[in-house]
Design an enzyme around this catalytic site. Sequence first.
Site, PDB file in Angstrom:
ATOM      1  N   GLY A 215       0.829  -1.208   0.000  1.00  0.00           N
ATOM      2  CA  GLY A 215       0.000   0.000   0.000  1.00  0.00           C
ATOM      3  C   GLY A 215       0.860   1.253   0.000  1.00  0.00           C
ATOM      4  O   GLY A 215       1.940   1.293  -0.589  1.00  0.00           O
ATOM      5  N   SER A 216       0.381   2.263   0.719  1.00  0.00           N
ATOM      6  CA  SER A 216       1.012   3.582   0.661  1.00  0.00           C
ATOM      7  C   SER A 216       2.424   3.604   1.216  1.00  0.00           C
ATOM      8  O   SER A 216       3.167   4.552   0.957  1.00  0.00           O
ATOM      9  CB  SER A 216       0.155   4.597   1.412  1.00  0.00           C
ATOM     10  OG  SER A 216      -1.139   4.615   0.846  1.00  0.00           O
ATOM     11  N   THR A 217       2.808   2.596   2.030  1.00  0.00           N
ATOM     12  CA  THR A 217       4.175   2.609   2.545  1.00  0.00           C
ATOM     13  C   THR A 217       5.176   2.501   1.400  1.00  0.00           C
ATOM     14  O   THR A 217       6.322   2.926   1.517  1.00  0.00           O
ATOM     15  CB  THR A 217       4.423   1.450   3.533  1.00  0.00           C
ATOM     16  OG1 THR A 217       4.107   0.218   2.889  1.00  0.00           O
ATOM     17  CG2 THR A 217       3.571   1.586   4.781  1.00  0.00           C
ATOM     18  N   PHE A 218       4.724   1.960   0.258  1.00  0.00           N
ATOM     19  CA  PHE A 218       5.613   1.817  -0.884  1.00  0.00           C
ATOM     20  C   PHE A 218       5.925   3.175  -1.520  1.00  0.00           C
ATOM     21  O   PHE A 218       6.865   3.317  -2.294  1.00  0.00           O
ATOM     22  CB  PHE A 218       4.987   0.876  -1.920  1.00  0.00           C
ATOM     23  CG  PHE A 218       5.931   0.465  -3.013  1.00  0.00           C
ATOM     24  CD1 PHE A 218       6.908  -0.497  -2.792  1.00  0.00           C
ATOM     25  CD2 PHE A 218       5.861   1.062  -4.273  1.00  0.00           C
ATOM     26  CE1 PHE A 218       7.784  -0.856  -3.788  1.00  0.00           C
ATOM     27  CE2 PHE A 218       6.740   0.698  -5.275  1.00  0.00           C
ATOM     28  CZ  PHE A 218       7.712  -0.270  -5.036  1.00  0.00           C
ATOM     29  N   LYS A 219       5.106   4.215  -1.175  1.00  0.00           N
ATOM     30  CA  LYS A 219       5.328   5.545  -1.747  1.00  0.00           C
ATOM     31  C   LYS A 219       6.715   6.070  -1.384  1.00  0.00           C
ATOM     32  O   LYS A 219       7.268   6.931  -2.085  1.00  0.00           O
ATOM     33  CB  LYS A 219       4.251   6.519  -1.262  1.00  0.00           C
ATOM     34  CG  LYS A 219       2.888   6.228  -1.892  1.00  0.00           C
ATOM     35  CD  LYS A 219       1.788   7.024  -1.249  1.00  0.00           C
ATOM     36  CE  LYS A 219       0.431   6.613  -1.840  1.00  0.00           C
ATOM     37  NZ  LYS A 219      -0.687   7.149  -1.034  1.00  0.00           N
TER      38      LYS A 219
END
Lengths: 486, 459
Positions: A215-219
């Site tokens: 999810g957004s942690t990959f941003k």
Amino acid sequence: MIRYIRWCAWFCALLLLALLVNVARVQVWEAAAYGANPANKRPAVQRYAEPRGEILVDGKPVTGSRDSGQLLRYERTYADGPLYAPVTGFSSQTYGTSFVERAEDAVLSGTDPGLSAFPLWYELSRGRPGGGNAVTTLRAAVQRAAYRGLGGKRGAVAAVEPATGRILALVSSPSYDPGLLSGTGAKVKAAWRRLNADPAKPMLNRALRETYPPGSTFKIVTAAAALDSGVVTDVDAPTETPDPYPLPGTSTLLPNAGTGCQDASMAEAVQFSCNTVMAKIGVRVGLRRMAEAADRFGFNDDGLRVPSWVSRSNFDTDMSPDQLALSSIGQFNTKATPLQMAMVAAAVANGGEIKTPYLVDRTTRGDGSQVRRTDQRTLGRAMSPATALRMQELMVKVVENGTGRNAAIKDAQVGGKTGTAQHGVGNAGTPYAWFISWARAKGAPQPAVAVAVVVEDASAVRGDISGNGAAAPIARAVMEAALSTR
Amino acid sequence: MTALTARVTEPAPPPPPDARTPKGRGIELTLLAGAVLISVLGHLYVGLADTGHLPRPGGRYAGGLAAAALLAHLAVRFRASYADPLLLPIAVLLNGLGLVLIQRLDLATPGESGAGDQLRWSALGVVLFVLVVAGLRDHRALQKYAYLSVAAALALMLVPVLFPAVNGAHIWIRFAGLSFQPGEFAKILLAVFFAAYLAANRTALALTGRRIFWKLRLLPGRVLGPILAIWLLSVGVLVLERDLGTSLLFFGLFVIMLFTATGRIGWIAIGLVLAALGAYAVGTLEPHVHGRVDDWLNPFASIERGEGPGQLAQSLFSFAAGGLLGAGLGHGQSFLIGFAAKSDFVLATAGEELGLVGLTAILLLYGLLVSRGFRAGLALRDPFGRLLATGLASIIALQVFVIAGGVTGLIPLTGMAMPFLAQGGSSVVTNWIIVALLVRLSDNARRPRPAESAGEGAG
């Protein structure tokens, strides 16, 4: 008659010769084959004849041995079985070994030639030195904070020391007591069947062997790739991104969970977790450079050993632009283990350099003298030092005034990133709540801990709030424990 | 074979023993000290391996063994002073090693202690040894009791049929808490009978009968009768008592002694044919024996069936685990064999813990014992003595071959005691009597000629 007595004597000599030749056949020529027969219990009897070496956390054994009085004499016991199960694994007389019990089996069971100063002596005398110990890098307080934080909910925590790669905590929940599998007999078999049939999969090591959409942690990866590749030079510059953002080449509109993402800068996008902006940036960086960046962080590597093998985290290398857009925000086929995401946080915290994570610091003989020490190695450079510095600033803003305020610690600088990963058919499953972060004590030269938390069955509240609500408090507890026991 | 007549009627004067031949009692005493020392060290080593300190009754054990050996030595010194000096030390060493191996296996089977009983039986054996050596001044006295011997042997072998079978074989008598195998004693009695019968009838056996083919001759019923009776006896033992080993032993003993007496290959041929017929019939028809043959052909069949390793497979594992040098006394796992580990399979413990080196030494000790028996037979001047010595030596040789070959997978396994080594009271006692007889025979054989007339008629 003399002659016939002689003949009889020669006949008996012939019988003796036949016996001797046959005995030599059994004891020398065919000995190895008999020894390797699976029905031959001797290797097992010998293996369990002495207490097994211990696995140490903070210098104290978390394992033990019990004299069962059976043929296979010593059975494994675990002082805090469920807490350390993802680290120790089990040592079973019925089902073999797993994790550190497996990786360091030669030392623990006493067969490692390094245990003796005179290996040849043991070879000759057929004796065995006692089992050696495996000293882990874990810190009990950190491990306990993580275990308590998950509180039995499905999920996992991985915490590493960014500067060294030492794994400080490795928790998978729900867990199980590996001591149930130690011995032999019907009870052990029943426990094995029950644990394997349990829908909560207590024996699955979620921290190392389960991959989740990050999810957004990959941003964080996407942002670092954008800075390194020069696609974004000013993190505060507006990105001219519409909200919602139409995925390139399709009519699908990608929405945001919150508001204020229209035309946001990359700094704001990280701070408030704007899907639209980061998806667009990922597409601008391009497939090749995104894949290279992911690889540098440790994705698409199935060779990682800590010393147990770690599942491969995935970032696709052959995608259409709309798939790349989704992959850049940790969806589509992007999958990561909790340890992998801890490495992402650690890379930012450590100035861009990733240290190879490891769980066993050293192995020792019974008297404490060292057999082998794990060298600290560098896995690679994930981003340039300048980029890492920028990313640190962005992650600190997330905690100070963004989506991850629950991770803030007094008297410490904390950088983090929330994540909420959709999954299941039509994204129908309860989203996975993520939080990755690192923390530096006031006055300390560098961050002492990087952590990744994933909670599978977080509250049904959608959006980035669940990352902050369910996962960030656990990460904070883990970081506090790591900073205070420093 | 063309000079058959001359050979059978030969007066056979052996070379006169050298009058200056040393009697060898000093050598015997030295060897005995060595045998006792080795056994005591073995005993101490087993204690050390088990508990880490020396066993407390170690002194008593050493004293008892030394006293027994000394007693036997004194009997030989005063009553059979020309006896072969190797016989007694070999017997003491094998018996001592047997005690060590049983003591070692006792550690692994806390419920069943065997060493104490074996020690008492060994003491009884030594007492009987002394009695035989002291009481029997001339072996030729036994010749007179040939038919009494065979009657007693038959009686001893038939009695167990009346008792319940143990482990599928009717060879035990259980009485007042003790159990023994009468068949063991019958071996000696049969050897005495065969020797006496063949010494008296060997001319008739060698010469009479119609020639039917080349060198084979058909024998007249008068001579053939007893031989067929023995064959029937062997088969009877097999069928009634299901004791393949003893049957094989009796038959082999008879064929060997018959050959020694007559020198006719034809007897061997007939013996082999009869043995093959009997073995085939029994091997096919009798399930107990049939199973043994199957085990021998494929020792791992039970593993492949998923029932775990059988006894023979465990025995082979045990030998293989020993390798060249062995695991060391007390460090092996031969107790995995389970049932009969101390008796029929005791050699596996020797193989696993003493290795190929130790096992070869033990087998060579047996070879030496047997060869000294044959040597006495060669040196003796009377046909009865020669045949008896040959017979007794052959009993030991056949027994060692049958059981050692059985537990190492060379031939089908048959229950039989390893002489001196295996647990079993009747076996140990019998073996001591055999050694006593060999001592007596070798004494008479080596006694200088002038003394012959003085010794004649005594006993």
